[in-house]
Structures are given as C-alpha cells and as structure tokens.
Design a protein around this motif. Sequence first.
Motif: not given
Length: 262
Positions: A115-117, A124-128, A154-158, A160-164
């Motif tokens: 996930l590109e965050l 910054h990325i995360a690994y799911l 950008q941070m708010w978008s990132s 949001n992506q995690l909240a989904q």
Amino acid sequence: MWSYRHQNFTVHQFPALKDNYIYLIDVHNSETLIAVDPAEAVSVSHYCNEMGVKLTHIINTHHHWDHTDGNKALKQKFDCLVIGAADDAHRIPELDIPVSEHAPPEIAGLNIKVLELPGHTSGHIAYLIDDALFCGDVLFGGGCGRIFEGTPAQMWSSLNQLAQLVGSTKVYCAHEYTLPNLRFALTVDPDNKALIERINHDSQARMDGQPTIPSTIALEVATNPFLRPLNRTFCSHYAKHAGFALNATLVFTDIRKRKDNF
C-alpha cells in the motif's frame, strides 16, 4: 517477546530503542523469517538465535533511521534480502528489491499487498499480509505519524485507504505511542464511549507490562481522532465548533495541527 498466530505465519513482537516495536514474521511450513523495520540489529540477532532460525528477509516501510538502522549489520550476518519502496530506493540502506503497489514482493508464497501511503514521508509504504497490516509510522494506536515530507491531503488520503480495510485487520505499527495519543484524543472527542473504554483497557495493559499493539482497523476507526473525521456526525460537530465548512480534510488537518502543539 509476544507472539500472535495468523493462518500462514506467526508474528513475534518485541520492543527496541525507546519506544519502537520490531516484528519477526515466521512463515509456517517454511524456513522464511522476515524482520519488519529493524531499528537495531542486536535484538533481532538475539531473537533469531533464540528461535534457532536464520533471518531471510527485511521489509522496510520507509527510510527513517529508526526503521532501517539494523539493515546493514543484519544483511552482513544473515545474507538476507532487503525490501523497500521503489520510490525510496536511494534512501533505504542495503536495498535489494524495490517494490510498489503494482510490484509487490514474492516471499514464500505469502499474499503480500503493498500500500503506497505518502504523508509521513514521500515514499512510505505498508505491507498487508493476509489480515496483518505492517504500517510503520502512518497509523499508530490512537494516532498517526507527523507529516514530514507530504501534505495533510496526502496523509488524509493514506489514512482513508487504511480505514477501508477489513475491520478485523490487525494493526502492527512501529511505536508504542498509544497512551499519549489517547490522552490527546480525549481532548478532541471527549464524549466517545469507545475511546474511554480503550483508554481504560490500554492503561491497564501498560500497567501489566503488555503492549497496546496490535490494535485493529475497527478499533482505530472508532477511537483514533485522525480517523474520526470519517464519521459525519463527529466531522460536522468539529467543523461547526472550529468555524469552517464541513470538509473532512480540513477537520483532519486542524486535528493534526492541534496534536503537533499538544
């Protein structure tokens, strides 16, 4: 060290430095052992020796030294592969395999999504991995990372992506910041019963010498002030009190500024 079993792997968690967590992902029916954001090499080597398992991979969420400082020594000792964001390749020590959302790493048959965050840092990325999220410094227990290189949008978008993500997804973040974050959250969201329950629960956990991490996406959505703008009632009330138009990005930005000065 604390251990959490998932279907295809077990996550071993241990503290490092002042308030970091390092994770070792022990893949079932495999000789694969992955270190997540090794802030230091000594503790990782210790637990590898204790487990009798050789470190095979390092995955980094971003380039900050307290996430990558163990890379060089661990690579020298174990000849492991270092994985990190392609967009951050020039800043991650000893990087072997650059990855992105469209080019995730292939490790022992695991289902890994990148996930590109951007926000905390630009790359910054995360690994799911199945139902486990390794999110570095984007999302914390009750908080989120400071915005060093990105923008609030950008941070708010990132976030949001995690909240989904599925609510039961385990959140393995990189720091034990939860109680200070929740103290701030109470100033923003004082009538949130779920937040008050979490403060009581996590305070007891720390008194008992236990971590507050991992949390879950559902818990963060319900109690984390940086995700609460997703709740229209909260967002509307906050915007009205702050004197600006109903806009979740503006609400998030204002809360982040307040936290920076808390």
